[in-house]
Design an enzyme around this catalytic site. Sequence first.
Site, PDB file in Angstrom:
ATOM      1  N   LYS A  63      13.440  50.872  60.999  1.00  9.67           N
ATOM      2  CA  LYS A  63      14.545  50.415  60.156  1.00  9.67           C
ATOM      3  C   LYS A  63      14.537  48.965  59.761  1.00  9.67           C
ATOM      4  CE  LYS A  63      19.272  51.342  58.144  1.00  9.67           C
ATOM      5  NZ  LYS A  63      20.563  51.800  58.486  1.00  9.67           N
ATOM      6  N   GLU A  86      12.958  69.498  55.800  1.00  8.39           N
ATOM      7  CA  GLU A  86      11.863  68.415  55.977  1.00  8.39           C
ATOM      8  C   GLU A  86      10.432  69.342  56.105  1.00  8.39           C
ATOM      9  OE1 GLU A  86      14.832  68.004  57.650  1.00  8.39           O
ATOM     10  OE2 GLU A  86      15.438  65.897  57.397  1.00  8.39           O
ATOM     11  N   MET A 120       2.622  92.479  60.418  1.00  6.36           N
ATOM     12  CA  MET A 120       1.611  92.237  61.446  1.00  6.36           C
ATOM     13  C   MET A 120       1.960  92.340  62.525  1.00  6.36           C
ATOM     14  SD  MET A 120      -1.729  91.510  60.908  1.00  6.36           S
ATOM     15  CE  MET A 120      -2.659  90.643  59.544  1.00  6.36           C
ATOM     16  N   PHE A 148      20.937  56.383  68.565  1.00  2.23           N
ATOM     17  CA  PHE A 148      21.289  57.618  67.797  1.00  2.23           C
ATOM     18  C   PHE A 148      19.858  58.141  66.901  1.00  2.23           C
ATOM     19  CE2 PHE A 148      23.192  59.360  63.759  1.00  2.23           C
ATOM     20  CZ  PHE A 148      23.346  60.453  64.224  1.00  2.23           C
TER      21      PHE A 148
HETATM   22  C1  LIG Z   1       6.308  80.460  62.336  1.00  2.46           C
HETATM   23  C2  LIG Z   1       5.763  81.916  62.973  1.00  2.46           C
HETATM   24  N1  LIG Z   1       6.483  82.442  63.778  1.00  2.46           N
HETATM   25  C3  LIG Z   1       5.758  83.605  64.226  1.00  2.46           C
HETATM   26  C4  LIG Z   1       4.430  83.927  63.765  1.00  2.46           C
HETATM   27  C5  LIG Z   1       3.775  85.248  64.280  1.00  2.46           C
HETATM   28  N2  LIG Z   1       3.754  86.280  63.383  1.00  2.46           N
HETATM   29  C6  LIG Z   1       2.338  86.494  62.390  1.00  2.46           C
HETATM   30  S1  LIG Z   1       2.493  87.593  61.438  1.00  2.46           S
HETATM   31  C7  LIG Z   1       4.126  87.901  61.564  1.00  2.46           C
HETATM   32  C8  LIG Z   1       4.937  88.753  60.783  1.00  2.46           C
HETATM   33  C9  LIG Z   1       5.396  88.276  59.399  1.00  2.46           C
HETATM   34  O1  LIG Z   1       6.019  89.220  58.705  1.00  2.46           O
HETATM   35  P1  LIG Z   1       5.950  89.150  56.951  1.00  2.46           P
HETATM   36  O2  LIG Z   1       6.286  87.650  56.327  1.00  2.46           O
HETATM   37  O3  LIG Z   1       7.091  89.848  56.701  1.00  2.46           O
HETATM   38  O4  LIG Z   1       4.508  89.551  56.500  1.00  2.46           O
HETATM   39  P2  LIG Z   1       4.034  91.172  56.644  1.00  2.46           P
HETATM   40  O5  LIG Z   1       3.110  90.931  58.028  1.00  2.46           O
HETATM   41  O6  LIG Z   1       5.150  92.019  56.935  1.00  2.46           O
HETATM   42  O7  LIG Z   1       3.216  91.070  55.485  1.00  2.46           O
HETATM   43  C10 LIG Z   1       4.598  87.017  62.528  1.00  2.46           C
HETATM   44  C11 LIG Z   1       6.112  87.200  63.131  1.00  2.46           C
HETATM   45  C12 LIG Z   1       3.796  83.041  63.073  1.00  2.46           C
HETATM   46  N3  LIG Z   1       2.839  83.303  62.424  1.00  2.46           N
HETATM   47  N4  LIG Z   1       4.506  82.042  62.436  1.00  2.46           N
END
Ligand SMILES: Cc1ncc(C[n+]2csc(CCOP(=O)(O)OP(=O)(O)O)c2C)c(N)n1
Lengths: 592, 163
Positions: free
Chosen positions: A164, A52, A490, A114
Amino acid sequence: MSERLSGGEMLIRALQDEGVEHVFGYPGGAVLHIYDAIFKQQRIEHILVRHEQAATHMADGYARSTGKPGVVLVTSGPGATNAVTGIATAYMDSTPIVVISGQVPNEVIGTDAFQETDMVGVSRPVVKHSYLVRDASELPQVVKEAFYIARSGRPGPVVIDVPKDTTDPNMLFDYEYPASVSLRSYAPATRGHSGQVKKAVNALLGAKRPVIYTGGGVIQGDAAAPLTQLARRLGFPVTNTLMGLGGFPGDDDQFLGMLGMHGTFEANMAMHHADLIFAVGARFDDRVTNNPGKFAPDAKIVHLDIDPASISKIINADIPIVGPAAVVLAEIDAVVERRLEADPDRLDRDALAAWWTRIREWRDAHGLDHDQRHRCGLNGTLLPQQVVQAVYRATEGQAFVTSDVGQHQMFAAQYYKFDAPRRWINSGGLGTMGFGLPAAMGVQFAHPAAAVACITGEGSFMMNMQELSTCMQYALPIKIINLNNQALGMVKQWQDMQYGGRHSHSTYRDALPDFKALTESFGHVAYRIDTLAELDDVMADVFGPKHTDDLVFVDAHIDPEEHVYPMAVKGGAMNDMVLERVDGRDDIREDL
Amino acid sequence: MRRLLAILLENEAGALSRVIGLFAQRNYNIETLSVAPTEDPTLSRLTLSTEGDENRIEQITKHLNRLIEVVKVVDLTDGDHIERELMMIKVRATGETRDEVKRASEIFRGQIIDVARDAYTIQLTGTSDKLDAFIRAMDEADILEVVRSGVSGVGRGEKILSL
Ligand SMILES: Cc1ncc(C[n+]2csc(CCOP(=O)(O)OP(=O)(O)O)c2C)c(N)n1
Ligand SMILES: [Mg+2]
């Protein structure tokens, strides 16, 4: 004579009457009557998602790329709570979606039945408005109001929680769709205050070091054309927020690029030294201003926004204007045109020329390098910027590009030059990993013939990769560009910069799947690239006639050490930026 | 600065929870809140007292106005206004304190609305300051229960808050 329909049928008929063509959904007990009503009609195509959350991002991508509300249908309880992240994402970026959630029958609400969740309660802080339908007869009116509220004023998500019993196929009602809607307590501004418009024009014409700073409001408010016209007439520099990219042509010489935390040197320097900032549909987000106490010390602020609550929330506006961006910008432009016709020297052209000289010096010194093919990553690896630039070349800058959250998102925003609105689609406000793929799907449903690319990271992609199955079912020819740095890049960058390189849980210890095999197992086409030498050829194939009808996944293995720059210095002003890799500093912004 | 806001709200299920939720969500403080339907049964009127400087009150007002069910918001403290709060206070009243309590209640124009062998319940109306003063005038040990309605307010003169 009006027709006799059940509640479930009225709901679907109301969606048809609202012009809805796609509903992104997932069935369950509380919505089975509604699903039966869907089965018995042809006008609306229901798209069966795999989660979803993805349904809400699809509706969101659909909405962002068209301006029309996207529609979601989920069951009660877990179906509804799964949708919450997507609702919050739409709320933070002010996009119009309508989420219909099933609910347990009215008579058992409150008994922990439920799959009962108080959806109106759970979603309250992240909706523009919500409804709990108490009686089936309310349905047509509620749907009418929900769409009106979702798309008007500052757009946003609206939830309709449907018990519902109100969709019971055995209870028939006279159906008539309301022709219009009027709410005594809701009247978004339709034009700007003429006195404020005059003040704004005077401020603009008197500026010596102006910057036009625009955000998502220009995109959502369909104001890119009047903005471009006004900016060109004035000859002022323009910068866009992450949400505002495409509001002004990205390849125009007047464009300074994105501003803010990972904005360009020249955009942030220009903001800091400006004597006038004209903010349009932007909200002085903390990712833009850095330390509000040190923000643009010499600037007078003219702030135009549809939402009065955005004005003077973070930075005090000297000249506030509440109104729809497109209308007010056209009003301002008309007055500016008249004034300049009467007196072409009304603008301080010498001061402006000197300002542009400074801006060009900043750009020449530290501007982005828009062709990085001369660079080389660690051990000969690809660089993420090179991949984004190759996508830009292969699509001739004309693709819809969605993204996720992380370094890859910033590289996409910095290096894909968007020259039209609604093409760049990302979760800026909430920063929701997992947004990119489903958003791209929503875009592709809305624009079946368009090139749609999702520039993602392996971490984000894995948050909603189950939708590859949905893509197979509906034959969506999306191009997924996975900037695979084998890390939550990041997070890792911040750890490099502020935590002495201690990579606490930001790498996966060789537990990543073989993405090529994975996507192929869903029946899609996949490539893996490792070197610059193969990059342009692969991209030409991916976006060329060979794969017009295929979903193609490109697993681009990039230099895992690459960082995003510029980067704002924590607690600093907008001109405080780190421009290249310096590990171990602890004065970078601390809040991720 | 203490501020008194008067809010007209659609008299609908869930509307009040949006107002309260907004204050919690945006870290605004509610000191007192009173709410009831008006002469027009489709509308409720809230009086809400809160603390904040001008900027904060402006933000609160704007965010309240963003709620679809909020019809009107007025800061009563911007102009001349009247505010009243109702208190019912139950105090121990035995032996000689029985007379003392009665006298104090008369001085504050209170009414004794319930009498028990060892206690009086006194009703008092006035500004919040007056109710505070009455509480201070009682011996702390004798106060059994305090029930306050929260402040209600209305602008002075012919100006009215309506649709
Ligand atoms: C749902 C969610 N959980 C955690 C974060 C924190 N966060 C921001 S950037 C990142 C890393 C993202 O990794 P990736 O998608 O491999 O991108 P990259 O930075 O390696 O290009 C995280 C964990 C977030 N923005 N969203
Ligand atoms: Mg990554």
